[in-house]
Design a protein around this motif. Structure first.
Motif, PDB file in Angstrom:
ATOM      1  N   HIS A   1       0.808  -1.220   0.000  1.00 17.89           N
ATOM      2  CA  HIS A   1       0.000   0.000   0.000  1.00 17.89           C
ATOM      3  C   HIS A   1       0.843   1.272   0.000  1.00 17.89           C
ATOM      4  O   HIS A   1       0.644   2.148  -0.838  1.00 17.89           O
ATOM      5  CB  HIS A   1      -0.925  -0.001   1.220  1.00 17.89           C
ATOM      6  CG  HIS A   1      -1.938   1.092   1.227  1.00 17.89           C
ATOM      7  ND1 HIS A   1      -2.897   1.227   0.238  1.00 17.89           N
ATOM      8  CD2 HIS A   1      -2.154   2.120   2.102  1.00 17.89           C
ATOM      9  CE1 HIS A   1      -3.664   2.269   0.500  1.00 17.89           C
ATOM     10  NE2 HIS A   1      -3.224   2.836   1.618  1.00 17.89           N
TER      11      HIS A   1
ATOM     12  N   GLU B   1      -6.751  -0.097   4.851  1.00 11.87           N
ATOM     13  CA  GLU B   1      -7.044   0.841   3.768  1.00 11.87           C
ATOM     14  C   GLU B   1      -7.053   0.136   2.409  1.00 11.87           C
ATOM     15  O   GLU B   1      -7.919   0.403   1.566  1.00 11.87           O
ATOM     16  CB  GLU B   1      -6.018   1.976   3.765  1.00 11.87           C
ATOM     17  CG  GLU B   1      -6.168   2.927   4.948  1.00 11.87           C
ATOM     18  CD  GLU B   1      -5.081   3.988   5.013  1.00 11.87           C
ATOM     19  OE1 GLU B   1      -4.248   4.031   4.076  1.00 11.87           O
ATOM     20  OE2 GLU B   1      -5.053   4.760   5.989  1.00 11.87           O
TER      21      GLU B   1
ATOM     22  N   GLN C   1      -3.041  -0.605   9.620  1.00 10.63           N
ATOM     23  CA  GLN C   1      -3.696   0.529   8.964  1.00 10.63           C
ATOM     24  C   GLN C   1      -3.605   0.423   7.447  1.00 10.63           C
ATOM     25  O   GLN C   1      -4.606   0.585   6.743  1.00 10.63           O
ATOM     26  CB  GLN C   1      -3.063   1.852   9.425  1.00 10.63           C
ATOM     27  CG  GLN C   1      -3.718   3.073   8.782  1.00 10.63           C
ATOM     28  CD  GLN C   1      -3.098   4.383   9.228  1.00 10.63           C
ATOM     29  OE1 GLN C   1      -2.452   4.452  10.263  1.00 10.63           O
ATOM     30  NE2 GLN C   1      -3.286   5.435   8.457  1.00 10.63           N
ATOM     31  N   CYS C   2      -2.394   0.142   6.928  1.00  9.98           N
ATOM     32  CA  CYS C   2      -2.237  -0.010   5.478  1.00  9.98           C
ATOM     33  C   CYS C   2      -3.060  -1.184   4.958  1.00  9.98           C
ATOM     34  O   CYS C   2      -3.676  -1.098   3.892  1.00  9.98           O
ATOM     35  CB  CYS C   2      -0.756  -0.204   5.125  1.00  9.98           C
ATOM     36  SG  CYS C   2       0.168   1.347   4.980  1.00  9.98           S
TER      37      CYS C   2
ATOM     38  N   SER D   1     -10.069  -2.478   2.111  1.00 10.07           N
ATOM     39  CA  SER D   1     -11.400  -1.875   2.047  1.00 10.07           C
ATOM     40  C   SER D   1     -11.625  -1.161   0.719  1.00 10.07           C
ATOM     41  O   SER D   1     -12.726  -0.693   0.442  1.00 10.07           O
ATOM     42  CB  SER D   1     -11.592  -0.886   3.199  1.00 10.07           C
ATOM     43  OG  SER D   1     -10.678   0.189   3.090  1.00 10.07           O
ATOM     44  N   SER D   2     -10.564  -1.069  -0.105  1.00 10.33           N
ATOM     45  CA  SER D   2     -10.734  -0.428  -1.416  1.00 10.33           C
ATOM     46  C   SER D   2     -10.289  -1.364  -2.533  1.00 10.33           C
ATOM     47  O   SER D   2     -10.993  -2.315  -2.876  1.00 10.33           O
ATOM     48  CB  SER D   2     -10.002   0.914  -1.466  1.00 10.33           C
ATOM     49  OG  SER D   2      -8.614   0.755  -1.239  1.00 10.33           O
TER      50      SER D   2
END
Length: 662
Positions: A303, A330, A326-327, A333-334
């Motif tokens: 990411h 993100e 966190q990466c 989720s996309s």
């Protein structure tokens, strides 16, 4: 420079398929053989729009059978999870950790055992399935147990922050640790390695208050903490600079000191809007989309591209890794929710990194409509050289657009379809058309993303550039090429930073370099490369004057005439005591002050070089900036010492970007 069609075709093909071994190459050959020259040249080659080309490969009888025959067999291909393998690697890691604790093991061997344990624990994390995905092994807690094991290893390695993160992940993925004294003892040790004794003591006191706590174990833990010496933290050199005079409201990510202009022969490009000084930051831009090169999937975050140390895995596949939860969150989720199950298929196709970026523009979009809007705007505003493409190039890119569309169909990007058939709906045709446009735009506008690898001994000696990915930068794409650029580019994560390496007059072109550079490639080779790869011939000053290679460049310098409004260049005077007559303005002028400033310039270059030797990066940058700025006020390129100084300034700027030690 005479156009070389064979070289152009090779360059163009590699922007779609970079690996000969991939199946996409065979797919193209089969379709090409099926359609024949007559249909390709007389029909397909005369189509005027991307929409017509995409529709043609799905509906024309000359090609649709081999196209549909391949695309209908597209299925998920990815590296799955394996709970048993994870449990085995975790057991190996636990054993190595235990061996490192034996009193007879020497310090160097302890470190080696702990590194081996960490590698095994990383594998355990990467291959472990999500909570409750496989109840037959570890009661469905393989991932949580892997994180707990790795936390223990990280504590021993003195990496408390990473250990705390893993302990948190272990609880997130199902381990009920917060009622355990051992959990708080591990937290206390982690805080101790971070140099936070107060937090360590709070954790121990919580452990003491828990029902059934082992006071003996806590006492031993307290003793261990008392003897701990927090390891010396290595400070990061990474800095995200601020744009000089703030952001240009009309040009995203660019400074106010530059502007976008347009001419008939050059199109849109960036020039100085006012005086630009050496060292001014003219661009600091996030990519529209960026992708990691597959060969770095095991070493860098999928990411943010950060170098991996304690990877966090996707919960469904084992093919990509992230630097943090966190990466991972993100990405998953996309875009990764659509790419996950097809990643090995995409890699196996042999498609280029540019094709990954084209797909990513859609998979990362908040909605299908946003993806279409972004793709269409890029095609409208960026160079694609539509008029110079031939039928075979359009066919290859149309087939790749069809393949990428099929990935989107199968990954449920369009939701549940009424049929499993390949034939696209009206909306899907719009996406395929946009993908075809992106594949043209990316050929000429993508940037390679690099990081700097430094050695343990020295930040500059032995350092090297490592290209880890590629990205499309909306504003960055407007910077034109010169064979000796006037800005230096480096990366902070995925952000592209451009810094002026010379002063610019108002309306002077602010140029980057696309690869062919005069100091190590002669004029003929540069022009062939630029014509083949980017479809233009360069007319920069280095090309007009045919500057020699750096190794053949002498120490001569050309001074600006000091007469007001004269832009003539004069050779170094034979006798400084005498005035020189300028043949342009016909005035007698003295070059004493110019020569004096040049002596000062060279002294600044030497001071900057000494600062580099002492690894004082920021000091070296300031000295190079001062020296280069002064040089351009009195003299012009090519000047060997200044060229070397500009290269050295780039090295220093790169050292303030993303770096890593192997």
């Amino acid at each position: 420079m005479e156009f070389d069609p064979t070289y152009y075709n090779i360059c163009s093909t590699r922007t779609v398929q970079s690996e000969k071994r991939g199946f996409f190459n065979e797919f193209c050959v089969d379709v090409r053989d099926a359609c024949g020259d007559k249909w390709l040249q007389n029909y397909f080659g005369k189509l005027k729009s991307n929409a017509a080309r995409v529709l043609s490969i799905f509906s024309d009888r000359e090609v649709c059978d081999p196209v549909l025959g391949v695309l209908e067999h597209v299925q998920p291909v990815f590296k799955p999870k394996d709970a048993l393998f994870s449990a085995q690697r975790r057991a190996q890691a636990d054993k190595l950790l235990l061996m490192s604790s034996e009193g007879t093991v020497v310090e160097e061997a302890v470190r080696e055992l702990l590194q081996q344990a960490l590698m095994a624990a990383n594998l355990a994390v990467m291959r472990a399935p999500d909570k409750n995905a496989d109840l037959s092994i570890d009661d469905g807690l393989s991932l949580a147990l892997a994180y707990r094991s790795r936390a223990s290893i990280l504590i021993r390695l003195g990496e408390g922050e990473a250990a705390l993160s893993d302990l948190k992940l272990a609880t997130n993925f199902g381990l009920d640790l917060k009622g355990s004294g051992d959990y708080y003892c591990k937290m206390a040790k982690a805080y101790a390695t971070m140099g936070e004794p107060a937090k360590a003591e709070i954790s121990l006191k919580i452990a003491e208050k828990l029902p059934g706590s082992d006071s003996g174990h806590i006492a031993v833990c307290r003793q261990e903490i008392a003897s701990m010496k927090p390891p010396k933290k290595e400070s990061s050199t990474e800095q995200l600079p601020k744009l000089t005079h703030g952001e240009n409201p009309e040009l995203r990510g660019a400074s106010r000191v530059v502007k976008l202009v347009e001419t008939k022969d050059k199109g849109r490009f960036v020039v100085a809007s006012e005086g630009v000084r050496t060292g001014d930051v003219v661009l600091c831009e996030e990519p529209v989309a960026a992708c990691l090169i597959p060969s770095y999937f095991g070493t860098n975050c999928h990411h943010c591209f950060k170098r991996l140390h304690t990877p966090v895995s996707c919960l469904h596949c084992s093919g990509v890794a992230f630097c943090s939860a966190q990466c991972m969150g993100e990405a998953c989720s996309s875009y990764h929710r659509f790419e996950c199950e097809f990643m090995d298929l995409l890699i196996g196709s042999g498609m280029s990194i540019l094709c990954f970026i084209a797909l990513r523009i859609f998979t990362q979009a908040k909605s299908l409509e946003d993806g279409l809007s972004t793709a269409n705007l890029l095609f409208e505003h960026l160079c694609s050289h539509e008029d110079e493409r031939h039928a075979e190039d359009y066919l290859q890119r149309s087939l790749m657009a069809g393949f990428l569309l099929r990935i989107l169909q199968k990954s449920l990007y369009f939701g549940r379809r009424k049929t499993e058939g390949v034939n696209p709906t009206a909306v899907e045709l719009q996406v395929a058309t946009a993908l075809l446009g992106l594949l043209q735009v990316l050929q000429y506008n993508a940037h390679q993303i690099y990081q700097t690898q430094v050695t343990e001994e020295h930040r500059f000696d032995g350092s090297k550039t490592v290209y880890v990915g590629a990205g499309l930068y909306g504003t960055g794409s407007y910077f034109n090429h010169e064979c000796w650029p006037s800005v230096a580019g480096h990366f902070v994560g995925k952000k592209l930073v451009l810094t002026a390496t010379k002063p610019h007059r108002p309306n002077e072109v602010v140029a980057v370099n696309y690869g062919p550079i005069f100091i190590n490639m002669n004029l003929k080779e540069r022009q062939r490369s630029l014509r083949g790869r980017y479809s233009f011939s360069c007319n920069c000053m280095a090309c007009q004057e045919n500057w020699p290679l750096l190794q053949k460049l002498d120490k001569q310098v050309r001074f600006w005439c000091t007469s007001a409004n004269c832009v003539n260049l004069l050779k170094f005077p034979k006798d400084l005591a005498k005035d020189v007559r300028c043949p342009r303005c016909r005035k007698n002028i003295s070059l004493k002050e110019s020569v004096s400033k040049l002596i000062k310039v060279e002294e600044l270059y030497r001071e900057a070089a000494r600062a580099m030797e002492e690894q004082k990066t920021l000091e070296a940058i300031e000295l190079f900036k001062e020296g280069i700025e002064m040089f351009f006020h009195v003299a012009a390129l090519p000047h060997k010492d200044t060229l070397v100084a500009q290269q050295s300034l780039l090295k220093c700027l790169s050292d303030t970007g993303t770096t890593f030690k192997k």
